[in-house]
Enzyme design. Sequence first.
Site, PDB file in Angstrom:
ATOM      1  N   ALA A 138       0.816  -1.213   0.000  1.00  0.00           N
ATOM      2  CA  ALA A 138       0.000   0.000   0.000  1.00  0.00           C
ATOM      3  C   ALA A 138       0.848   1.260   0.000  1.00  0.00           C
ATOM      4  CB  ALA A 138      -0.932  -0.006   1.208  1.00  0.00           C
ATOM      5  N   GLU A 182      -2.418   6.729  -2.408  1.00  0.00           N
ATOM      6  CA  GLU A 182      -3.387   7.402  -1.534  1.00  0.00           C
ATOM      7  C   GLU A 182      -4.334   8.219  -2.403  1.00  0.00           C
ATOM      8  OE1 GLU A 182      -1.199   9.761   1.298  1.00  0.00           O
ATOM      9  OE2 GLU A 182      -0.184   7.984   2.115  1.00  0.00           O
ATOM     10  N   PRO A 183      -5.459   8.666  -1.842  1.00  0.00           N
ATOM     11  CA  PRO A 183      -6.381   9.474  -2.659  1.00  0.00           C
ATOM     12  C   PRO A 183      -5.668  10.680  -3.298  1.00  0.00           C
ATOM     13  CG  PRO A 183      -7.438   8.859  -0.594  1.00  0.00           C
ATOM     14  CD  PRO A 183      -6.021   8.364  -0.506  1.00  0.00           C
ATOM     15  N   GLY A 210      -0.946   9.224  -6.380  1.00  0.00           N
ATOM     16  CA  GLY A 210      -0.872   7.994  -7.191  1.00  0.00           C
ATOM     17  C   GLY A 210       0.444   7.989  -7.933  1.00  0.00           C
ATOM     18  N   PHE A 249      -6.985   1.886  -3.665  1.00  0.00           N
ATOM     19  CA  PHE A 249      -6.712   0.967  -4.799  1.00  0.00           C
ATOM     20  C   PHE A 249      -5.713  -0.123  -4.424  1.00  0.00           C
ATOM     21  CE2 PHE A 249      -7.533   4.934  -7.477  1.00  0.00           C
ATOM     22  CZ  PHE A 249      -8.841   4.581  -7.745  1.00  0.00           C
ATOM     23  N   ILE A 250      -5.838  -0.699  -3.252  1.00  0.00           N
ATOM     24  CA  ILE A 250      -4.847  -1.671  -2.816  1.00  0.00           C
ATOM     25  C   ILE A 250      -5.277  -3.096  -3.195  1.00  0.00           C
ATOM     26  CG2 ILE A 250      -3.508  -2.516  -0.831  1.00  0.00           C
ATOM     27  CD1 ILE A 250      -3.127   0.544  -1.755  1.00  0.00           C
ATOM     28  N   ARG A 307     -16.685 -17.649 -40.084  1.00  0.00           N
ATOM     29  CA  ARG A 307     -17.752 -16.653 -40.176  1.00  0.00           C
ATOM     30  C   ARG A 307     -17.875 -16.174 -41.627  1.00  0.00           C
ATOM     31  NH1 ARG A 307     -22.528 -15.067 -38.286  1.00  0.00           N
ATOM     32  NH2 ARG A 307     -22.875 -12.845 -38.684  1.00  0.00           N
ATOM     33  N   GLU A 312       0.828   0.132 -11.586  1.00  0.00           N
ATOM     34  CA  GLU A 312       2.286  -0.026 -11.578  1.00  0.00           C
ATOM     35  C   GLU A 312       2.978   0.912 -12.571  1.00  0.00           C
ATOM     36  OE1 GLU A 312       3.930  -3.815 -10.824  1.00  0.00           O
ATOM     37  OE2 GLU A 312       2.123  -4.529  -9.809  1.00  0.00           O
TER      38      GLU A 312
HETATM   39  C1  LIG Z   1      -7.158  -2.144  -9.930  1.00  0.00           C
HETATM   40  C2  LIG Z   1      -6.017  -1.366  -9.357  1.00  0.00           C
HETATM   41  C3  LIG Z   1      -5.109  -1.995  -8.518  1.00  0.00           C
HETATM   42  C4  LIG Z   1      -4.082  -1.262  -7.911  1.00  0.00           C
HETATM   43  N1  LIG Z   1      -3.249  -1.893  -6.998  1.00  0.00           N
HETATM   44  C5  LIG Z   1      -2.428  -1.126  -6.236  1.00  0.00           C
HETATM   45  C6  LIG Z   1      -1.715  -1.707  -5.130  1.00  0.00           C
HETATM   46  O1  LIG Z   1      -1.793  -2.915  -4.872  1.00  0.00           O
HETATM   47  N2  LIG Z   1      -0.960  -0.896  -4.344  1.00  0.00           N
HETATM   48  C7  LIG Z   1      -0.833   0.446  -4.583  1.00  0.00           C
HETATM   49  O2  LIG Z   1      -0.131   1.114  -3.823  1.00  0.00           O
HETATM   50  N3  LIG Z   1      -1.474   1.027  -5.652  1.00  0.00           N
HETATM   51  C8  LIG Z   1      -2.271   0.274  -6.462  1.00  0.00           C
HETATM   52  N4  LIG Z   1      -2.961   0.856  -7.513  1.00  0.00           N
HETATM   53  C9  LIG Z   1      -2.809   2.281  -7.764  1.00  0.00           C
HETATM   54  C10 LIG Z   1      -2.152   2.600  -9.084  1.00  0.00           C
HETATM   55  O3  LIG Z   1      -0.788   2.320  -9.032  1.00  0.00           O
HETATM   56  C11 LIG Z   1      -2.460   4.080  -9.396  1.00  0.00           C
HETATM   57  O4  LIG Z   1      -3.844   4.156  -9.728  1.00  0.00           O
HETATM   58  C12 LIG Z   1      -1.610   4.621 -10.531  1.00  0.00           C
HETATM   59  O5  LIG Z   1      -0.272   4.741 -10.126  1.00  0.00           O
HETATM   60  C13 LIG Z   1      -2.102   5.992 -11.007  1.00  0.00           C
HETATM   61  O6  LIG Z   1      -2.326   6.861  -9.933  1.00  0.00           O
HETATM   62  P1  LIG Z   1      -3.712   7.658  -9.833  1.00  0.00           P
HETATM   63  O7  LIG Z   1      -4.811   6.694  -9.987  1.00  0.00           O
HETATM   64  O8  LIG Z   1      -3.676   8.491  -8.615  1.00  0.00           O
HETATM   65  O9  LIG Z   1      -3.734   8.602 -11.102  1.00  0.00           O
HETATM   66  P2  LIG Z   1      -2.991  10.020 -11.212  1.00  0.00           P
HETATM   67  O10 LIG Z   1      -1.588   9.918 -10.748  1.00  0.00           O
HETATM   68  O11 LIG Z   1      -3.852  11.062 -10.574  1.00  0.00           O
HETATM   69  O12 LIG Z   1      -3.002  10.225 -12.769  1.00  0.00           O
HETATM   70  C14 LIG Z   1      -4.122  10.714 -13.493  1.00  0.00           C
HETATM   71  C15 LIG Z   1      -3.689  10.906 -14.939  1.00  0.00           C
HETATM   72  O13 LIG Z   1      -2.634  11.889 -15.006  1.00  0.00           O
HETATM   73  C16 LIG Z   1      -1.475  11.329 -15.613  1.00  0.00           C
HETATM   74  N5  LIG Z   1      -0.300  11.886 -14.963  1.00  0.00           N
HETATM   75  C17 LIG Z   1      -0.017  11.955 -13.630  1.00  0.00           C
HETATM   76  N6  LIG Z   1       1.176  12.523 -13.431  1.00  0.00           N
HETATM   77  C18 LIG Z   1       1.688  12.813 -14.648  1.00  0.00           C
HETATM   78  C19 LIG Z   1       2.907  13.390 -15.117  1.00  0.00           C
HETATM   79  N7  LIG Z   1       3.859  13.780 -14.281  1.00  0.00           N
HETATM   80  N8  LIG Z   1       3.072  13.525 -16.450  1.00  0.00           N
HETATM   81  C20 LIG Z   1       2.105  13.117 -17.318  1.00  0.00           C
HETATM   82  N9  LIG Z   1       0.942  12.563 -16.944  1.00  0.00           N
HETATM   83  C21 LIG Z   1       0.737  12.407 -15.628  1.00  0.00           C
HETATM   84  C22 LIG Z   1      -1.592   9.823 -15.374  1.00  0.00           C
HETATM   85  O14 LIG Z   1      -0.810   9.083 -16.294  1.00  0.00           O
HETATM   86  C23 LIG Z   1      -3.086   9.628 -15.556  1.00  0.00           C
HETATM   87  O15 LIG Z   1      -3.401   9.579 -16.926  1.00  0.00           O
HETATM   88  C24 LIG Z   1      -3.939   0.125  -8.198  1.00  0.00           C
HETATM   89  C25 LIG Z   1      -4.827   0.751  -9.095  1.00  0.00           C
HETATM   90  C26 LIG Z   1      -5.856   0.031  -9.655  1.00  0.00           C
HETATM   91  C27 LIG Z   1      -6.807   0.747 -10.577  1.00  0.00           C
END
Ligand SMILES: Cc1cc2nc3c(=O)[nH]c(=O)nc-3n(C[C@H](O)[C@H](O)[C@H](O)COP(=O)(O)OP(=O)(O)OC[C@H]3O[C@@H](n4cnc5c(N)ncnc54)[C@H](O)[C@@H]3O)c2cc1C
Length: 384
Positions: free
Chosen positions: A127, A130-131, A134, A159-160, A263, A358
């Site tokens: 984990a 955080e909200p 990301g 999203f863990i 098909r 990831e």
């Molecule tokens: C099903 C699922 C499982 C997951 N599992 C885990 C887990 O086990 N543990 C964990 O810790 N996390 C987990 N995650 C979290 C995941 O790693 C994040 O959702 C991801 O890193 C993106 O972060 P965010 O959702 O906050 O999007 P944001 O970071 O807010 O990004 C929103 C958009 O802005 C873009 N963006 C952000 N910063 C930049 C930049 N500097 N330059 C250009 N574009 C940018 C992004 O590419 C994206 O298109 C999971 C997510 C999902 C959906």
Amino acid sequence: MDFSLTPEERQIRDTVRSFIEKEVMPLEPEVLRNEREGRPGLAPDVLQELRTKARKSGFWGINTPEEYGGAALGPIMSAIIAMEIGRTFVPFSFGGSADNILYAGTEEQKQRYLIPTIEGERRSCFAITEPGAGSDARNIRTRATRDGNEWIINGEKTFITGGNEADFVMVFALAEEHGVTCFLVDRDMGWKSEPIPTMGQWGPASLVFQDVRVPEENILGELGKGFELAMQWIGQGRYMIPARAIGSAERMLQMAIDYAKIRKSMGQTISEYQAIQWMIADSQVEIEAAKWLTLYAAWRVGQGMDARHASSIAKLNGAVMANQVVDRVLQIHGGMGYTKELPIERWYRELRLLRIFEGTDEIQRRTIARNLIKGHARLGLIGE
Ligand SMILES: Cc1cc2nc3c(=O)[nH]c(=O)nc-3n(C[C@H](O)[C@H](O)[C@H](O)COP(=O)(O)OP(=O)(O)OC[C@H]3O[C@@H](n4cnc5c(N)ncnc54)[C@H](O)[C@@H]3O)c2cc1C
């Protein structure tokens, strides 16, 4: 340059393929039924039974060191095995593995967390997100405050993966002036989880830490060195994401070829039309490219070389490839592709995640470009 597998490696690949075909693929209709009725695709006891069967054939702890009873087959074989498993959408994986960063634990932590995880007796989750943090993972706000021999953790993670089922979490928090630190926190220390519904079958969770007390000895690695551990967790297996997707893409492409051959439309099978042939050809080209980029990244890991740049390239390419292929496969199946009678729409939803978790596509591009601009990676190198 030798692209061939040794006879032993080929035998491992073939044995895994036949295990997946004989033991796992027959469960596909049941998985679809379960998921459509809101249950997990595979009941935990069915998964356990499959893993036990696999263990009897020697498939357990694929990438786990031998001293922990694993097969230690290395990154290339791990990637090839992931490709084989990816041929089915059944949520199966071989047992006997644990998060790479748990090996950084003390002897006592290994006994309490690493070994029970390898044995399948305990379930972990990782984990960092955080909200409000990301992609910007350095911006986490979860705090750990020292109180004698304990740390008190407050904050929220989101999203863990596995957060609803895990009985301990590797959570990353800001430990006062020391900075990001990883804590091993048992569920019964007081954190709560809530499922987050998604478009896929992955059921991540939000985790809430409210005055959760954690003993000092539960710090994983060093105080203030958590960010490095987090990057190690994410980085090590990055090539495994495209690897699994390659198997899925190949299986679906075969489905599309088989369907195109039967098909009929306007007097001929649709396989006669160039529009369909080009979708088939482009898909294979992209799958092959993804395969070799992934194996190259795995090879670098196996050689102990810096694999971060190669893994970002493989992950970005593989995630985009899988989404393009599933879209074409759905298109070739026409209306049938859009129905729930076939698993294509399920794969379509599941594979979409690959471009997000990831490290999103955009973050991989950012990493690749920055490496080139700063000179950490160079163009025009072969075999270095
Ligand atoms: C099903 C699922 C499982 C997951 N599992 C885990 C887990 O086990 N543990 C964990 O810790 N996390 C987990 N995650 C979290 C995941 O790693 C994040 O959702 C991801 O890193 C993106 O972060 P965010 O959702 O906050 O999007 P944001 O970071 O807010 O990004 C929103 C958009 O802005 C873009 N963006 C952000 N910063 C930049 C930049 N500097 N330059 C250009 N574009 C940018 C992004 O590419 C994206 O298109 C999971 C997510 C999902 C959906």
